[in-house]
Design an enzyme around this catalytic site. Sequence first.
Site, PDB file in Angstrom:
ATOM      1  N   GLN A 179      63.614 -32.669 -32.849  1.00  0.00           N
ATOM      2  CA  GLN A 179      64.824 -32.396 -33.634  1.00  0.00           C
ATOM      3  C   GLN A 179      65.435 -30.964 -32.779  1.00  0.00           C
ATOM      4  OE1 GLN A 179      66.361 -33.507 -35.949  1.00  0.00           O
ATOM      5  NE2 GLN A 179      64.993 -34.860 -36.792  1.00  0.00           N
ATOM      6  N   THR A 237      52.880 -53.280 -21.665  1.00  0.00           N
ATOM      7  CA  THR A 237      54.094 -53.463 -20.778  1.00  0.00           C
ATOM      8  C   THR A 237      55.021 -52.281 -21.295  1.00  0.00           C
ATOM      9  OG1 THR A 237      53.428 -55.595 -20.368  1.00  0.00           O
ATOM     10  CG2 THR A 237      55.659 -54.888 -19.812  1.00  0.00           C
ATOM     11  N   CYS A 325      61.141 -40.300 -42.864  1.00  0.00           N
ATOM     12  CA  CYS A 325      59.565 -40.591 -43.058  1.00  0.00           C
ATOM     13  C   CYS A 325      59.081 -40.763 -44.161  1.00  0.00           C
ATOM     14  CB  CYS A 325      58.635 -40.342 -41.942  1.00  0.00           C
ATOM     15  SG  CYS A 325      59.110 -40.584 -40.397  1.00  0.00           S
TER      16      CYS A 325
END
Length: 381
Positions: A179, A237, A325
């Site tokens: 943040q 990858t 979240c």
Amino acid sequence: MKVYLDHNATTPIHPKVKEAMIQALDIYGNPSSSYTLGRQSHYLIEESRSKTAQFLDVESKQVIFTASGSEANNMVLKGLFTNPYEVNRKDHLIISSIEHPSVMTCAKSLRDRGIDLTLLSVDSYGRVDLEKLKTAIQPNTRLISIMLANNEIGTIQPIKEAVQIAHKQNIPFHTDAIQAIGKIPVDIKDLGVDYLTVSGHKLYGPKGVGVLYAKRPKKLLPLIEGGPHELGLRAGTENTLAIIGLGVAIDCLQQEMDENNQRVSRLRRRLEEGILKTIPNTSLNGHPDQRLPGTVNISFNDVEGKAILLKLDMKGISVSTGSACSSHLSDPSYVIQALGYSYERAYSSVRFSLGWGNTDDQIDYVLNVLAKIIEDLRKLK
Ligand SMILES: Cc1ncc(COP(=O)(O)O)c(C=O)c1O
């Protein structure tokens, strides 16, 4: 009018980032391939790595790209506490009681596997007490992890002083700066931290890319094993597109951050003062000054934060009632409760987080709409 006031959840992509990513969509070579197409992708990833390193004022080999800030946080905690050369199964970890779920949940899962965990309490502004940190340290403490700035209330922690305490005892220190980066100046060398985490989508970059700064990366074990990508610390990858986007977002921060954040800070003060002065029975959660420039978290007595959120949404205004979240959870914010406040105060809290796109007109609109919404909701009680 549409007003986005949830920049701590995520930020819109900067137009320059979007443009660069659209162009990069055609760059499909596998960065590990030796032919020209692969080398082109590899070059662009390394260019983003060196921009990130330069911005953070660290070495490129200390910058590890991950798929999110959450992953970077997990990499520090699990990467260290699963390394038998660094840590014993019964070793001790200290985190603050207001860490983001990506640190909190990870630390609790390490505790379930036998690690000794201390949740360091905070004061009513959300600041850790350095004296309490000193006494929490044990001979077997192997890591201290305290966030630089809190996502819900914006309180900024005294990280430099906390690192000095940790280093006196040779304990490495991690800070979740997700943040803080892009909102306040962060000087890694001055702070002295050993690990620091960043997330692309909090700084006008793309989702799906995070950064772990590790002073000594080899102390960690990888969470994902396979190929030797990212210094052998994260197989898979690379997300070339997102990493390129992050590099451009960092260019934008360097050019625009100071001016934009001053404006954001002024707008946030207008919003904060407007709410606290004109709407009765409201209280600020978080530190009055030691706070992120764009974050203001307010409890509105006798009104449920979720109800305010939904009413504001109907007027085109996006805010939140906790970390993105945990927004699907019905429990009120554990962060506000950790400040020592009641369940009711936590339940009635709303986070407004401003960003670069906000304007004075938008703040006027929010102040008007909000006062009426609170009045109506209180009448319903
Ligand atoms: C302080 C903090 N740490 C970690 C995260 C997780 O970052 P990401 O969404 O990239 O996984 C967030 C996002 O909300 C955050 O605010």
